[in-house]
Design an enzyme around this catalytic site. Structure first.
Site, mmCIF file in Angstrom:
data_model
loop_
_atom_site.group_PDB
_atom_site.id
_atom_site.type_symbol
_atom_site.label_atom_id
_atom_site.label_comp_id
_atom_site.label_asym_id
_atom_site.label_seq_id
_atom_site.Cartn_x
_atom_site.Cartn_y
_atom_site.Cartn_z
ATOM 1 N N GLN A 99 -1.953 -2.175 8.503
ATOM 2 C CA GLN A 99 -1.639 -2.704 7.170
ATOM 3 C C GLN A 99 -0.229 -3.284 7.180
ATOM 4 O O GLN A 99 0.750 -2.551 7.396
ATOM 5 C CB GLN A 99 -1.724 -1.632 6.077
ATOM 6 C CG GLN A 99 -1.565 -2.311 4.703
ATOM 7 C CD GLN A 99 -1.440 -1.369 3.526
ATOM 8 O OE1 GLN A 99 -0.586 -0.492 3.523
ATOM 9 N NE2 GLN A 99 -2.297 -1.549 2.522
ATOM 10 N N TYR A 178 4.105 -3.874 -4.269
ATOM 11 C CA TYR A 178 4.993 -4.347 -3.199
ATOM 12 C C TYR A 178 5.074 -5.883 -3.243
ATOM 13 O O TYR A 178 4.530 -6.507 -4.157
ATOM 14 C CB TYR A 178 4.541 -3.765 -1.855
ATOM 15 C CG TYR A 178 4.597 -2.248 -1.925
ATOM 16 C CD1 TYR A 178 5.841 -1.600 -1.990
ATOM 17 C CD2 TYR A 178 3.445 -1.475 -2.049
ATOM 18 C CE1 TYR A 178 5.920 -0.216 -2.140
ATOM 19 C CE2 TYR A 178 3.519 -0.091 -2.196
ATOM 20 C CZ TYR A 178 4.760 0.536 -2.236
ATOM 21 O OH TYR A 178 4.837 1.889 -2.408
ATOM 22 N N ARG A 225 -5.751 -6.380 0.656
ATOM 23 C CA ARG A 225 -5.870 -5.295 -0.327
ATOM 24 C C ARG A 225 -5.237 -5.707 -1.652
ATOM 25 O O ARG A 225 -4.106 -6.195 -1.673
ATOM 26 C CB ARG A 225 -5.184 -4.022 0.189
ATOM 27 C CG ARG A 225 -5.462 -2.832 -0.715
ATOM 28 C CD ARG A 225 -4.928 -1.519 -0.167
ATOM 29 N NE ARG A 225 -5.872 -0.453 -0.477
ATOM 30 C CZ ARG A 225 -5.537 0.814 -0.710
ATOM 31 N NH1 ARG A 225 -4.292 1.211 -0.618
ATOM 32 N NH2 ARG A 225 -6.461 1.693 -1.003
ATOM 33 N N GLY A 311 -8.348 8.160 0.987
ATOM 34 C CA GLY A 311 -6.983 8.455 1.393
ATOM 35 C C GLY A 311 -6.822 9.942 1.642
ATOM 36 O O GLY A 311 -6.983 10.448 2.763
HETATM 37 C C1 LIG Z 1 0.416 9.978 1.215
HETATM 38 C C2 LIG Z 1 -0.095 8.665 0.732
HETATM 39 C C3 LIG Z 1 0.458 7.488 1.206
HETATM 40 C C4 LIG Z 1 -0.040 6.243 0.809
HETATM 41 N N1 LIG Z 1 0.467 5.093 1.363
HETATM 42 C C5 LIG Z 1 -0.147 3.898 1.132
HETATM 43 C C6 LIG Z 1 0.213 2.746 1.885
HETATM 44 O O1 LIG Z 1 1.068 2.768 2.784
HETATM 45 N N2 LIG Z 1 -0.442 1.592 1.603
HETATM 46 C C7 LIG Z 1 -1.410 1.511 0.626
HETATM 47 O O2 LIG Z 1 -1.979 0.434 0.408
HETATM 48 N N3 LIG Z 1 -1.771 2.593 -0.088
HETATM 49 C C8 LIG Z 1 -1.189 3.794 0.161
HETATM 50 N N4 LIG Z 1 -1.629 4.917 -0.499
HETATM 51 C C9 LIG Z 1 -2.744 4.824 -1.462
HETATM 52 C C10 LIG Z 1 -4.078 5.157 -0.767
HETATM 53 O O3 LIG Z 1 -4.434 4.150 0.156
HETATM 54 C C11 LIG Z 1 -5.218 5.315 -1.811
HETATM 55 O O4 LIG Z 1 -5.396 4.100 -2.497
HETATM 56 C C12 LIG Z 1 -4.927 6.424 -2.813
HETATM 57 O O5 LIG Z 1 -4.507 7.599 -2.151
HETATM 58 C C13 LIG Z 1 -6.173 6.761 -3.666
HETATM 59 O O6 LIG Z 1 -7.274 7.137 -2.838
HETATM 60 P P1 LIG Z 1 -7.669 8.690 -2.593
HETATM 61 O O7 LIG Z 1 -7.958 9.293 -3.945
HETATM 62 O O8 LIG Z 1 -8.866 8.637 -1.720
HETATM 63 O O9 LIG Z 1 -6.498 9.342 -1.931
HETATM 64 C C14 LIG Z 1 -1.113 6.175 -0.137
HETATM 65 C C15 LIG Z 1 -1.645 7.372 -0.636
HETATM 66 C C16 LIG Z 1 -1.177 8.597 -0.204
HETATM 67 C C17 LIG Z 1 -1.837 9.854 -0.720
#
Ligand SMILES: Cc1cc2nc3c(=O)[nH]c(=O)nc-3n(C[C@H](O)[C@H](O)[C@H](O)COP(=O)(O)O)c2cc1C
Length: 355
Positions: A99, A178, A225, A311
């Site tokens: 990414q 971002y 994304r 995630g």
């Molecule tokens: C620890 C953590 C770090 C994350 N870092 C990013 C990232 O670097 N880039 C991104 O697009 N989303 C990031 N996210 C968002 C996740 O990709 C995802 O959209 C979000 O956690 C919701 O999905 P989930 O309920 O399955 O966790 C992050 C989420 C978490 C929990």
């Protein structure tokens, strides 16, 4: 009726299932010059059972770094250090996209010695965690025409570097507040030149970066994304439906590997995006106050999406597809260990087979 455990074409690749690991920043790139480590290779290798792994946000340039110890893809050292990561995933038959995340105004001079850049001189409300502790976000230096061209070139070079490092493709982060999302927004982008002002102006940077990267590595190795209506990182999007329908219309002819929708509060908009997007759609569903759970796989069965991304559950369950197929059990993530630290809360979540 497709199942989440069926194969799927993702651009030029075939993914073994439709359970995607969502990008997650983990702030453990302790190698020289913001480069990955062996520990990161272990972490991603453990999760190779995903249909597709999308890495943590990775900066395409030094100024694109928004958080401590995030990895880059803009130096030769970083490219070399990513090779064991991609190899660890490939050895286990997985697919991994990098990414590319330019954090724009979400950043701090103490991370890289420069003023963060953005669409307009508008600081985001909030703080960012630095080596000196939490600090207020600063007013970014607006990118001029040359700066925009240089930024597009940085994304393109980083995408080429990703391929050299063994990645199967790249995801452009145009979500979650971002840089690219800042340009899409109506509060961080107050420009009146061709890079703002109108819907066409605001979508232009995402479209131009996408076209340039597609030309460099092939559209069938590129995903984008987006997070329509998500206010994270102090984003306001007046008229977001019009903006994202225009964006999708502009991206459709490129033949990208996928569109990754990090769904926002306007969940009723998702079916319209699905209808309008002509390619593969990966959905990260909106689940306020909870992590995406097993029930999200229904989105694949009922055709709302082609694949679902997880995630937090992937963070805590390295063998998540197997656990989903077995109906659980699911380990819960230790969020205190999400960012930074060592192997604890990172590579020590056991797989079912280890139990
Ligand atoms: C620890 C953590 C770090 C994350 N870092 C990013 C990232 O670097 N880039 C991104 O697009 N989303 C990031 N996210 C968002 C996740 O990709 C995802 O959209 C979000 O956690 C919701 O999905 P989930 O309920 O399955 O966790 C992050 C989420 C978490 C929990």
């Amino acid at each position: 009726m497709p199942s989440a455990f069926d194969e799927i074409r993702i651009g030029r690749h075939t993914a073994r299932n439709r359970v995607v690991m969502a990008p997650m920043t983990r702030s453990r790139a302790y190698g020289p010059g913001a480069s990955p480590t062996e520990l990161m290779a272990r972490y991603y290798g453990q999760r190779a059972g995903a249909g597709l792994i999308i890495t943590e946000g990775t900066q395409p340039s030094a100024v694109g770094q928004g958080y401590l110890n995030t990895p880059g893809l803009h130096t030769a050292t970083q490219v070399e250090a990513w090779k064991p990561v991609t190899a660890a995933v490939h050895e286990r038959g997985g697919l991994i996209f990098a990414q590319l995340m330019h954090s724009g105004r979400i950043g701090h001079p103490s991370l890289h010695g420069a003023t963060p850049v953005g669409a307009s001189p508008v600081a985001a409300a909030g703080t960012v965690f630095t080596a000196e502790g939490p600090q207020d976000l600063v007013t970014p230096e607006p990118l001029d025409e040359d700066g925009i061209r240089a930024t597009i070139a940085d994304f393109t070079a980083a995408a080429r570097n990703a391929i050299e490092a063994g990645f199967d493709g790249v995801e452009l982060h145009s979500a979650n507040g971002y840089l690219l999302h800042q340009f899409l927004s109506t509060n961080a982008n107050l420009r009146t030149d061709g890079w703002g002002g109108t819907v066409e102006g605001r979508i232009r940077l995402t479209v131009e970066v996408t076209k340039a990267v597609a030309a460099a590595i092939g559209a069938d190795r590129l995903g984008v994304r987006i997070s329509p209506s998500n206010p994270f990182n102090d984003i306001t999007e007046d008229g977001h439906r019009e903006t994202y329908l225009a964006l999708v219309d502009a991206l459709n002819p490129l033949g990208l590997a996928y569109l990754h929708v990090a769904e926002g509060p306007d969940t009723e908009f998702t079916p319209r995006l699905r209808e309008r997007w002509s390619g593969t759609l990966i959905l990260n569903p909106y689940t306020p106050g909870a992590w995406t759970g097993p029930e999200a796989l229904k989105a694949v069965e009922n055709g709302e999406a082609d694949a679902v991304s997880y995630g937090a559950l992937f963070l805590a369950n390295p063998d998540l597809p197997e656990r989903l197929a077995a109906g659980g059990p699911f380990q819960q993530p230790d969020y205190a260990k999400a960012y930074g630290g060592d192997h604890s809360g990172y590579t020590d979540y056991p797989a079912l087979a280890d139990a």
